[in-house]
Structure formats: structure tokens, C-alpha cells
Design a protein around this motif. Structure first.
Motif, short mmCIF file in Angstrom:
data_model
loop_
_atom_site.label_atom_id
_atom_site.label_comp_id
_atom_site.label_asym_id
_atom_site.label_seq_id
_atom_site.Cartn_x
_atom_site.Cartn_y
_atom_site.Cartn_z
N ALA A 168 1.53 15.81 1.47
CA ALA A 168 0.83 16.71 0.55
C ALA A 168 1.72 17.13 -0.61
CB ALA A 168 0.31 17.93 1.29
N ALA A 169 3.04 17.16 -0.38
CA ALA A 169 3.98 17.55 -1.43
C ALA A 169 4.11 16.46 -2.50
CB ALA A 169 5.35 17.85 -0.83
N ASN A 208 -5.03 -5.41 1.41
CA ASN A 208 -3.81 -5.45 2.22
C ASN A 208 -3.87 -4.29 3.23
OD1 ASN A 208 -1.04 -4.88 3.10
ND2 ASN A 208 -0.42 -6.35 1.52
N PRO A 209 -3.62 -4.56 4.52
CA PRO A 209 -3.70 -3.48 5.52
C PRO A 209 -2.80 -2.29 5.19
CG PRO A 209 -3.64 -5.60 6.62
CD PRO A 209 -3.39 -5.87 5.16
N CYS A 210 -1.66 -2.53 4.56
CA CYS A 210 -0.77 -1.40 4.22
C CYS A 210 -1.39 -0.50 3.16
CB CYS A 210 0.59 -1.93 3.76
SG CYS A 210 1.55 -2.71 5.08
N HIS A 211 -2.22 -1.07 2.31
CA HIS A 211 -2.96 -0.25 1.34
C HIS A 211 -3.89 0.71 2.08
CE1 HIS A 211 -5.07 0.56 -2.50
NE2 HIS A 211 -6.16 0.59 -1.76
N ASP A 212 -4.55 0.21 3.13
CA ASP A 212 -5.44 1.06 3.93
C ASP A 212 -4.67 2.18 4.61
OD1 ASP A 212 -7.57 -0.51 3.19
OD2 ASP A 212 -7.62 -1.66 5.05
N VAL A 213 -3.48 1.85 5.15
CA VAL A 213 -2.66 2.86 5.83
C VAL A 213 -2.28 3.97 4.85
CG1 VAL A 213 -0.45 3.29 6.97
CG2 VAL A 213 -1.81 1.29 7.60
N MET A 214 -1.86 3.57 3.66
CA MET A 214 -1.47 4.56 2.65
C MET A 214 -2.65 5.46 2.29
SD MET A 214 -0.34 3.92 -1.33
CE MET A 214 -2.01 3.32 -1.67
N LEU A 215 -3.81 4.86 2.03
CA LEU A 215 -4.98 5.65 1.66
C LEU A 215 -5.36 6.63 2.76
CD1 LEU A 215 -7.46 3.19 -0.10
CD2 LEU A 215 -5.99 4.91 -1.13
N LEU A 261 -5.74 12.11 4.91
CA LEU A 261 -5.51 13.10 5.96
C LEU A 261 -4.65 14.26 5.46
CD1 LEU A 261 -4.94 10.75 9.04
CD2 LEU A 261 -6.96 12.14 8.53
N ALA A 262 -3.81 13.97 4.45
CA ALA A 262 -2.99 15.02 3.86
C ALA A 262 -3.75 15.81 2.80
CB ALA A 262 -1.72 14.43 3.27
N GLY A 263 -4.99 15.40 2.52
CA GLY A 263 -5.84 16.18 1.62
C GLY A 263 -5.88 15.74 0.18
N PHE A 264 -5.49 14.49 -0.12
CA PHE A 264 -5.55 14.06 -1.52
C PHE A 264 -5.75 12.55 -1.60
CE2 PHE A 264 -1.16 13.39 -0.34
CZ PHE A 264 -0.73 12.29 -1.06
#
Length: 304
Positions: free
Chosen positions: A190-191, A204-211, A216-219
Motif C-alpha cells: 500500500a505504501a 503472463n502469470p506474474c502479471h496476474d500475481v502483481m495485480l 488486496l492492498a487496496g489499489f
């Protein structure tokens, strides 16, 4: 009598949603696929497909037959495995599709182990992104996949595939060394909500993980730069172009010039890696030693 070869074609059409794409996956012409599907409809006495937009979808009868197709094709894989075991001697080639880090961290050590313990097994490696290897297995272009969980991936209970969990690893945050949070020891996502982000391309699966982690962090991350090469991602972070999330194993041995790598505070973004074969083939005398070697290589993989 239903021809099982036509069941394989039906499954390919169900997977790819168009006759043209299914034909390409099966190395057939669209005309040949259409003819085989028409023959299957004659064999069953039911319409199995209807047009839907630019593609096709299965009818209710088609869905019923598809469920039986999964069972029949899995049983044929088991039959081939048992016949191969009966013939004796695990000797032959196994094609493995894997993403780059999986090759370096798990597959390469497994190949070394196989060379000592099963010299008759030759492994042919095909580099494929984490979302590409499973379709290659289902289409018959690879015997085994090293894959990662991603949105839209076949579920764990998918009747077409047998899975072996291998390892899970966290993603770490990569920041420029002069970033205001560089000395914090760990970082809450969130920071970083107001930062520019560097990530992989959609799909790319890593793109999904990042999103998902940022959601979940609110942004929603402001993706300023995209690359599927982790070295390029880290280099951009080192140039101050943005922040990134990178799988921990991908950072090992990498030059981290002008960057700081921080663990993520709270629930961490995680990449879950597994091996998969077509259901019924997991006991094949060529595949079971490869699966065992992958599991043993992954057991020694430290992600901490």
C-alpha cells in the motif's frame, strides 16, 4: 462405436473454442476437423456444437460427451503407460515445457539426476511462459509441463491433467536504492500505491500475481513499463523508472545494481509451481522418473 480419435478432436475444439485453432493444435486442416466432428455427430446421433460469435460452443449433449471423453482419453493414457511398462526399460525422449526460472531452478538439476539414475531417458526442453506450457501438454506438443498458477488456469481437479505440486515462492519488492522506503527493511505494498510500476505483460502469470497483490492492498498499480524479462525489470527499477515485484528465485545470481530488494510485509504475493501431465500418463515409465526427479529437485529448493 465412437472413435476415440474423434473424442480427442472434440476436446481440442472445446479447449480452443474455434475449429481453426483446434485444427492448428492438432496439425490438421479445419476441413478435416469439421469432417471428423460431423462423423462424431453421426455416431452419437446428437448435435454436439453450435456457433457462438466467431467461435463454437458445445451443446448440452456435447458437454456430456466431453466428460466421457476426458475419462476415455485418460484411460488410454493409462493403457499406454502400462504397455510401456510391460515392454520394460525406461528408454526414450520426454518433452518438457517450462518457464525460464523453472528450467534453471528445478528442471536442469532434475536432468542431471536423471542422467545418473535413468540414462535411457532423454529430456528435451522447450522454453514456454507459465501460461503456455499446459496448453502444450493438452495439445500433445509436450509430455510434461512445469507451470505456475494463474487466472484462468485449469483447476486442480481438472479431469484432463494430473498435477504434482513442486514449490511456492514469495515475490519481493525491487526498489531504486534511493527510494524513500529503501531503508525500511520490509515494505507494505500500500505504501507503493503512488509509484510507477514495472511488470510483465497481461497474460503472463506474474502479471496476474502483481495485480492481485496490489488489489488486496487496496489499489490498482500504475503500470508504466512492461517486460517479460526479469533482468530488464530489475534494470528499470535500478534506473529509478518504477518499482516491481519479482519472484525470489528469479533474483538469485542477478546483478542488482542501484536496487534494493525488500520482502513484502503482510500476506506476500506468491508463485505456486507444479508439474503436470495428461491424466493417466503419470505412471508412464518415462514420465514417472521425470516427475520424481522434479519433485526431489524442488524439495531442495530454498525460497527463503
Amino acid at each position: 462405436m465412437i472413435d476415440p480419435r474423434r473424442l480427442r478432436i472434440l476436446r481440442a475444439v472445446a479447449d480452443h473454442r474455434t475449429v481453426t485453432a483446434a485444427a492448428a493444435a492438432l496439425y490438421l486442416t479445419p476441413s478435416a476437423v469439421s469432417q471428423q466432428l460431423a462423423a462424431l455427430e453421426q455416431e452419437t446421433g446428437h448435435a454436439l456444437l453450435v456457433r457462438s460469435g466467431r467461435g463454437v460452443r458445445l451443446t448440452a449433449a456435447g458437454e456430456i460427451l466431453l466428460g466421457h471423453a476426458h475419462a476415455v482419453l485418460s484411460q488410454l493414457e493409462r493403457a499406454e503407460a502400462e504397455l510401456a511398462a510391460y515392454a520394460g526399460g525406461a528408454a526414450g525422449e520426454v518433452t518438457v515445457a517450462s518457464f525460464a526460472t523453472g528450467i534453471a531452478e528445478v528442471l536442469a538439476p532434475a536432468i542431471g539426476r536423471l542422467a545418473r539414475d535413468h540414462p535411457g531417458i532423454r529430456v528435451r526442453v522447450r522454453d514456454a511462459e507459465g501460461d503456455e506450457s499446459l496448453p502444450m501438454v493438452l495439445d500433445g506438443d509436450a509430455d510434461l509441463a512445469l507451470a505456475v498458477e494463474y487466472r484462468g488456469a485449469p483447476r486442480e481437479d481438472d479431469r484432463r491433467l494430473a498435477r504434482v505440486p513442486l514449490y511456492a515462492e514469495p515475490f519481493d519488492a525491487v526498489l531504486h536504492c534511493e527510494h524513500p522506503l529503501a531503508d525500511s527493511g520490509q515494505v507494505e505494498l500500500a505504501a507503493l500505491a503512488d509509484s510507477d510500476w514495472i511488470g510483465q505483460y497481461p497474460g503472463n502469470p506474474c502479471h496476474d500475481v502483481m495485480l492481485l497483490a496490489c488489489e488486496l492492498a487496496g489499489f490498482q498499480p500504475r503500470l508504466a513499463h512492461s517486460s517479460d524479462d526479469f533482468r530488464a525489470v530489475v534494470a528499470l527499477a535500478g534506473a529509478g523508472a518504477g518499482v516491481a515485484l519479482v519472484p525470489r528465485s528469479a533474483l538469485r545470481g542477478m546483478e542488482l545494481k542501484d536496487t534494493v530488494v525488500l520482502p513484502v510485509a503482510g500476506p506476500a504475493a506468491t508463485r505456486r509451481v507444479f508439474a503436470a501431465v495428461r491424466r493417466g500418463a503419470e505412471s508412464h515409465p518415462l514420465l514417472s522418473p521425470v516427475l520424481e526427479a522434479l519433485a526431489r529437485a524442488a524439495a531442495g529448493l530454498s525460497t527463503g
